[in-house]
Scaffold this motif. Sequence first.
Motif, PDB file in Angstrom:
ATOM      1  N   ARG A 143      -5.379  -3.105   9.303  1.00 62.54           N
ATOM      2  CA  ARG A 143      -5.388  -2.102  10.382  1.00 62.54           C
ATOM      3  C   ARG A 143      -4.050  -1.390  10.559  1.00 62.54           C
ATOM      4  O   ARG A 143      -3.993  -0.369  11.241  1.00 62.54           O
ATOM      5  CB  ARG A 143      -5.744  -2.778  11.717  1.00 62.54           C
ATOM      6  CG  ARG A 143      -7.175  -3.225  11.792  1.00 62.54           C
ATOM      7  CD  ARG A 143      -7.588  -3.489  13.242  1.00 62.54           C
ATOM      8  NE  ARG A 143      -8.820  -4.256  13.213  1.00 62.54           N
ATOM      9  CZ  ARG A 143      -8.888  -5.566  13.352  1.00 62.54           C
ATOM     10  NH1 ARG A 143      -7.790  -6.272  13.571  1.00 62.54           N
ATOM     11  NH2 ARG A 143     -10.038  -6.190  13.291  1.00 62.54           N
ATOM     12  N   LYS A 144      -2.987  -1.984  10.010  1.00 62.92           N
ATOM     13  CA  LYS A 144      -1.681  -1.331  10.152  1.00 62.92           C
ATOM     14  C   LYS A 144      -1.422  -0.322   9.042  1.00 62.92           C
ATOM     15  O   LYS A 144      -0.355   0.276   8.979  1.00 62.92           O
ATOM     16  CB  LYS A 144      -0.579  -2.391  10.196  1.00 62.92           C
ATOM     17  CG  LYS A 144      -0.709  -3.287  11.411  1.00 62.92           C
ATOM     18  CD  LYS A 144       0.317  -4.381  11.469  1.00 62.92           C
ATOM     19  CE  LYS A 144      -0.060  -5.357  12.586  1.00 62.92           C
ATOM     20  NZ  LYS A 144       0.827  -6.514  12.638  1.00 62.92           N
ATOM     21  N   ALA A 145      -2.392  -0.161   8.131  1.00 62.45           N
ATOM     22  CA  ALA A 145      -2.198   0.769   7.013  1.00 62.45           C
ATOM     23  C   ALA A 145      -3.436   1.610   6.723  1.00 62.45           C
ATOM     24  O   ALA A 145      -3.389   2.474   5.844  1.00 62.45           O
ATOM     25  CB  ALA A 145      -1.782   0.002   5.764  1.00 62.45           C
ATOM     26  N   VAL A 181      -4.285  -4.068   2.495  1.00 62.48           N
ATOM     27  CA  VAL A 181      -4.278  -2.982   3.466  1.00 62.48           C
ATOM     28  C   VAL A 181      -5.177  -3.364   4.640  1.00 62.48           C
ATOM     29  O   VAL A 181      -6.367  -3.616   4.465  1.00 62.48           O
ATOM     30  CB  VAL A 181      -4.693  -1.644   2.795  1.00 62.48           C
ATOM     31  CG1 VAL A 181      -6.051  -1.739   2.157  1.00 62.48           C
ATOM     32  CG2 VAL A 181      -4.669  -0.498   3.774  1.00 62.48           C
ATOM     33  N   TYR A 203     -10.472   7.738   7.378  1.00 66.63           N
ATOM     34  CA  TYR A 203     -10.209   8.589   8.548  1.00 66.63           C
ATOM     35  C   TYR A 203      -8.744   8.997   8.466  1.00 66.63           C
ATOM     36  O   TYR A 203      -7.846   8.251   8.847  1.00 66.63           O
ATOM     37  CB  TYR A 203     -10.531   7.794   9.817  1.00 66.63           C
ATOM     38  CG  TYR A 203     -10.137   8.417  11.125  1.00 66.63           C
ATOM     39  CD1 TYR A 203     -10.375   9.761  11.391  1.00 66.63           C
ATOM     40  CD2 TYR A 203      -9.531   7.670  12.122  1.00 66.63           C
ATOM     41  CE1 TYR A 203     -10.006  10.320  12.591  1.00 66.63           C
ATOM     42  CE2 TYR A 203      -9.167   8.214  13.340  1.00 66.63           C
ATOM     43  CZ  TYR A 203      -9.404   9.542  13.565  1.00 66.63           C
ATOM     44  OH  TYR A 203      -9.031  10.095  14.764  1.00 66.63           O
ATOM     45  N   LYS A 242       0.906  15.808   9.321  1.00 64.61           N
ATOM     46  CA  LYS A 242       2.287  15.792   9.835  1.00 64.61           C
ATOM     47  C   LYS A 242       3.308  16.038   8.728  1.00 64.61           C
ATOM     48  O   LYS A 242       4.356  15.365   8.681  1.00 64.61           O
ATOM     49  CB  LYS A 242       2.563  14.449  10.516  1.00 64.61           C
ATOM     50  CG  LYS A 242       1.717  14.201  11.778  1.00 64.61           C
ATOM     51  CD  LYS A 242       1.897  12.785  12.315  1.00 64.61           C
ATOM     52  CE  LYS A 242       1.152  12.541  13.607  1.00 64.61           C
ATOM     53  NZ  LYS A 242       2.005  12.544  14.787  1.00 64.61           N
ATOM     54  N   CYS A 248      -6.751  11.280   9.907  1.00 68.16           N
ATOM     55  CA  CYS A 248      -5.881  11.521  11.071  1.00 68.16           C
ATOM     56  C   CYS A 248      -5.380  10.212  11.662  1.00 68.16           C
ATOM     57  O   CYS A 248      -4.264  10.127  12.152  1.00 68.16           O
ATOM     58  CB  CYS A 248      -6.634  12.337  12.115  1.00 68.16           C
ATOM     59  SG  CYS A 248      -5.622  12.898  13.479  1.00 68.16           S
ATOM     60  N   HIS A 297      -0.620   8.882   9.680  1.00 67.78           N
ATOM     61  CA  HIS A 297       0.533   8.731  10.581  1.00 67.78           C
ATOM     62  C   HIS A 297       1.183   7.352  10.461  1.00 67.78           C
ATOM     63  O   HIS A 297       2.272   7.142  10.991  1.00 67.78           O
ATOM     64  CB  HIS A 297       0.107   8.981  12.035  1.00 67.78           C
ATOM     65  CG  HIS A 297      -0.610   7.827  12.665  1.00 67.78           C
ATOM     66  ND1 HIS A 297       0.006   6.963  13.545  1.00 67.78           N
ATOM     67  CD2 HIS A 297      -1.871   7.363  12.512  1.00 67.78           C
ATOM     68  CE1 HIS A 297      -0.862   6.037  13.928  1.00 67.78           C
ATOM     69  NE2 HIS A 297      -2.003   6.260  13.314  1.00 67.78           N
ATOM     70  N   MET A 298       0.528   6.396   9.785  1.00 68.96           N
ATOM     71  CA  MET A 298       1.119   5.064   9.638  1.00 68.96           C
ATOM     72  C   MET A 298       2.044   4.967   8.421  1.00 68.96           C
ATOM     73  O   MET A 298       2.667   3.932   8.201  1.00 68.96           O
ATOM     74  CB  MET A 298       0.015   4.015   9.569  1.00 68.96           C
ATOM     75  CG  MET A 298      -0.752   3.919  10.898  1.00 68.96           C
ATOM     76  SD  MET A 298      -1.841   2.480  11.036  1.00 68.96           S
ATOM     77  CE  MET A 298      -3.297   3.082  10.201  1.00 68.96           C
ATOM     78  N   ARG A 333       5.580  11.445  11.682  1.00 62.76           N
ATOM     79  CA  ARG A 333       5.232  10.039  11.928  1.00 62.76           C
ATOM     80  C   ARG A 333       5.883   9.545  13.218  1.00 62.76           C
ATOM     81  O   ARG A 333       7.081   9.722  13.437  1.00 62.76           O
ATOM     82  CB  ARG A 333       5.736   9.207  10.751  1.00 62.76           C
ATOM     83  CG  ARG A 333       5.443   7.744  10.924  1.00 62.76           C
ATOM     84  CD  ARG A 333       5.723   6.953   9.668  1.00 62.76           C
ATOM     85  NE  ARG A 333       5.074   5.688   9.787  1.00 62.76           N
ATOM     86  CZ  ARG A 333       5.712   4.516   9.798  1.00 62.76           C
ATOM     87  NH1 ARG A 333       7.003   4.464   9.632  1.00 62.76           N
ATOM     88  NH2 ARG A 333       5.037   3.406   9.956  1.00 62.76           N
ATOM     89  N   GLY A 334       5.076   8.886  14.041  1.00 63.71           N
ATOM     90  CA  GLY A 334       5.616   8.299  15.262  1.00 63.71           C
ATOM     91  C   GLY A 334       5.874   9.301  16.370  1.00 63.71           C
ATOM     92  O   GLY A 334       6.320   8.929  17.450  1.00 63.71           O
ATOM     93  N   VAL A 360      -2.974  15.947  11.548  1.00 63.66           N
ATOM     94  CA  VAL A 360      -3.695  15.100  10.601  1.00 63.66           C
ATOM     95  C   VAL A 360      -2.754  14.562   9.527  1.00 63.66           C
ATOM     96  O   VAL A 360      -2.841  13.403   9.147  1.00 63.66           O
ATOM     97  CB  VAL A 360      -4.858  15.874   9.943  1.00 63.66           C
ATOM     98  CG1 VAL A 360      -5.578  15.003   8.922  1.00 63.66           C
ATOM     99  CG2 VAL A 360      -5.827  16.376  11.001  1.00 63.66           C
ATOM    100  N   VAL A 396       4.636  10.706  19.014  1.00 63.42           N
ATOM    101  CA  VAL A 396       3.520  10.617  19.961  1.00 63.42           C
ATOM    102  C   VAL A 396       3.925  11.068  21.366  1.00 63.42           C
ATOM    103  O   VAL A 396       3.101  11.115  22.262  1.00 63.42           O
ATOM    104  CB  VAL A 396       2.925   9.192  20.021  1.00 63.42           C
ATOM    105  CG1 VAL A 396       2.256   8.858  18.702  1.00 63.42           C
ATOM    106  CG2 VAL A 396       3.971   8.164  20.380  1.00 63.42           C
ATOM    107  N   PRO A 431       0.813  -1.219   0.000  1.00 68.86           N
ATOM    108  CA  PRO A 431       0.000   0.000   0.000  1.00 68.86           C
ATOM    109  C   PRO A 431       0.843   1.264   0.000  1.00 68.86           C
ATOM    110  O   PRO A 431       1.912   1.294   0.602  1.00 68.86           O
ATOM    111  CB  PRO A 431      -0.814  -0.118   1.293  1.00 68.86           C
ATOM    112  CG  PRO A 431      -0.051  -1.044   2.161  1.00 68.86           C
ATOM    113  CD  PRO A 431       0.701  -1.962   1.273  1.00 68.86           C
ATOM    114  N   ALA A 432       0.350   2.282  -0.682  1.00 63.32           N
ATOM    115  CA  ALA A 432       1.033   3.568  -0.771  1.00 63.32           C
ATOM    116  C   ALA A 432      -0.002   4.672  -0.602  1.00 63.32           C
ATOM    117  O   ALA A 432      -1.110   4.573  -1.124  1.00 63.32           O
ATOM    118  CB  ALA A 432       1.735   3.713  -2.121  1.00 63.32           C
TER     119      ALA A 432
END
Lengths: 356, 356
Positions: free
Chosen positions: B273-275, B271, B324, B44, B326, B330-331, B352-353, B42, B355, B9-10
């Motif tokens: 939940r991690k993307a 794709v 969504y 970054k 936001c 960030h992933m 990214r990251g 949203v 937090v 995924p991109a």
Amino acid sequence: MNIYDLDTPALLVDVDILERNLRKMAAITAETGTRVRPHSKVYKCIEIVRKQLELGAMGVTCSKLSEAEVLADHGIDNLLVANEVVGQPKIQRLIDLVRRVDVMVGVDHPLAVDALNAAATDASVRLPVLVDMDIGMKRNGIAPEDAAELVRKVVASRGLEFRGLMGYEGHLVSMPPGEEKTNAVNEALDRFSFVIDELKTDGIDVPIVSAGGTGDYQIAARHPAVTELQVGTYAVMDTLYGSFTPEFELATTILCTVTSRPCRERLILDVGRKAVNTALSTSTLKDRPTVEMKYTYAEHGAMTVDEDAPDLIPGVKVELVVPYACGTIHMYEQMHIVRDGEVVDIWPVVGRGKVQ
Amino acid sequence: MNIYDLDTPALLVDVDILERNLRKMAAITAETGTRVRPHSKVYKCIEIVRKQLELGAMGVTCSKLSEAEVLADHGIDNLLVANEVVGQPKIQRLIDLVRRVDVMVGVDHPLAVDALNAAATDASVRLPVLVDMDIGMKRNGIAPEDAAELVRKVVASRGLEFRGLMGYEGHLVSMPPGEEKTNAVNEALDRFSFVIDELKTDGIDVPIVSAGGTGDYQIAARHPAVTELQVGTYAVMDTLYGSFTPEFELATTILCTVTSRPCRERLILDVGRKAVNTALSTSTLKDRPTVEMKYTYAEHGAMTVDEDAPDLIPGVKVELVVPYACGTIHMYEQMHIVRDGEVVDIWPVVGRGKVQ
């Protein structure tokens, strides 16, 4: 360094609990004779993988080709990408990888067999594959009644090496333990047996059947068709899996800071959707079951407080039990390894962001 | 490079749509006189921030101190951390940052005022703060009836510089547009007015009131108390916000590969939940409203297909509209900037990251 000296949010893994979980799984598989190929997508961490291999794991499962590349880069062999690898340039990357390590991939469609075979033949390599079956989850995987025909197609493809079958009964793993679950899981796994029997009449052997998960490993390990388990979450655990496999202990928490205490009933943590995944389960503070995750916003976590808890004021650090490890750990660059409240090591989450 | 040559995924952002969205917001704020301090959490992304500043944004909002540090590292000034910064070592990092750029933070508790003031006094700096009010969302923020007293405490703290008030009516932004929404948002924002009036009797001026979001910017921009808007999602958009602010166009998609087509009714994308984050909204394929995201697993996305769609076979690349933004952007490490289906640039997701 004491954990409370860390900045937050920070991912913590208790190494003694982790090791107890790993030994418990190793004992079950030693007892049943079914091997473990642990699913590293949950924690994406080489140090955990190495401990699993030391305890008898016969290889490693991952979900994405890029995760397998990272494992290979760290000297790990005997890999299974428990997913379909399709499309250019991924197939080219797979061919490059199969020249370096033993790596199998799933295949569930005649077009994918053709594409993998053509690429492997062109490159003069043989790609090991497992035929991926839908054993009831209704996600990916070929229908069981069509699986034998796809296997024959694989066997007839000179660029491919048929290694066996894979599937995941993920729709059943969250059932509460008991006879009903045992029967349902065995019925799902019996679909492998039917295909194996059908292939036997063609003289096709099925060396590998890879299935199962932390939620039903006890049943899958005893099923006659299954040769290896794809268990992942058991190592680190979370509240989701804790509800149906209580024999594994919660090793993973997120150290957070209370950023606000607007009223007695509510406090706010500095951990939101970008640092914890609450899609499948909620969470409480460690050792504080009366302080429960009510809602996560993008960057805030709202906890409801069912006691006075005068100690929970802005600036105080607390541990949040991880609700869903697989959806959470991938958001961190590293895990802080903890023993008796002290940080004894830092392990990188090397597979972080490896979604391609 | 054509987008279909990218591995998946991109994350794709259509730059013409992005710029139309940015100009639309700039026009509204030019018309109403309310400024924009766009919320960069949203996306970054420095390149988007720079475009917003060129179009009249007077600074940048972010949620975490680490995001503000990244913005400062890229030469961006006039920052608002629209969140509480509490606990060591974050307060020390904030003091280091305030020596480099103009950065304000929220404060909503007397203990936090004391901690910030003590650190600033020790370091001989003045920390600019906004008092963070709960204007009805019931998340963080001090209750309106206690806000004036907290402001007086800030004003009396010589290490702190009182700049104004902030709050977010996030519980109202997803209401469908109309009179009911307008009244509800205005009623929430009136809470600022009451506090401003109360402070006026003490001779305390309130230069800044920061509130609003993409979901209610039209109302917030016209409220007499509000001086600046914290709008973020409008730039890139997603299906969640698209349902209540259709005047902004969807600029963001995820290029995916169909990895499996188990049956006519279902296809699987690479794709999960991690993307992509589907916590708040679902999604369809771009220009294919009959192919809908049914469920995301950790690493798979399951789409239901309400047509024959014989072209959607393993290996085919498709664009998934972001449900969504936001929770999704960030992933990714980078966004591919697209014009007419060609990749014209790559912008890093520098936050990214971030937090902590």
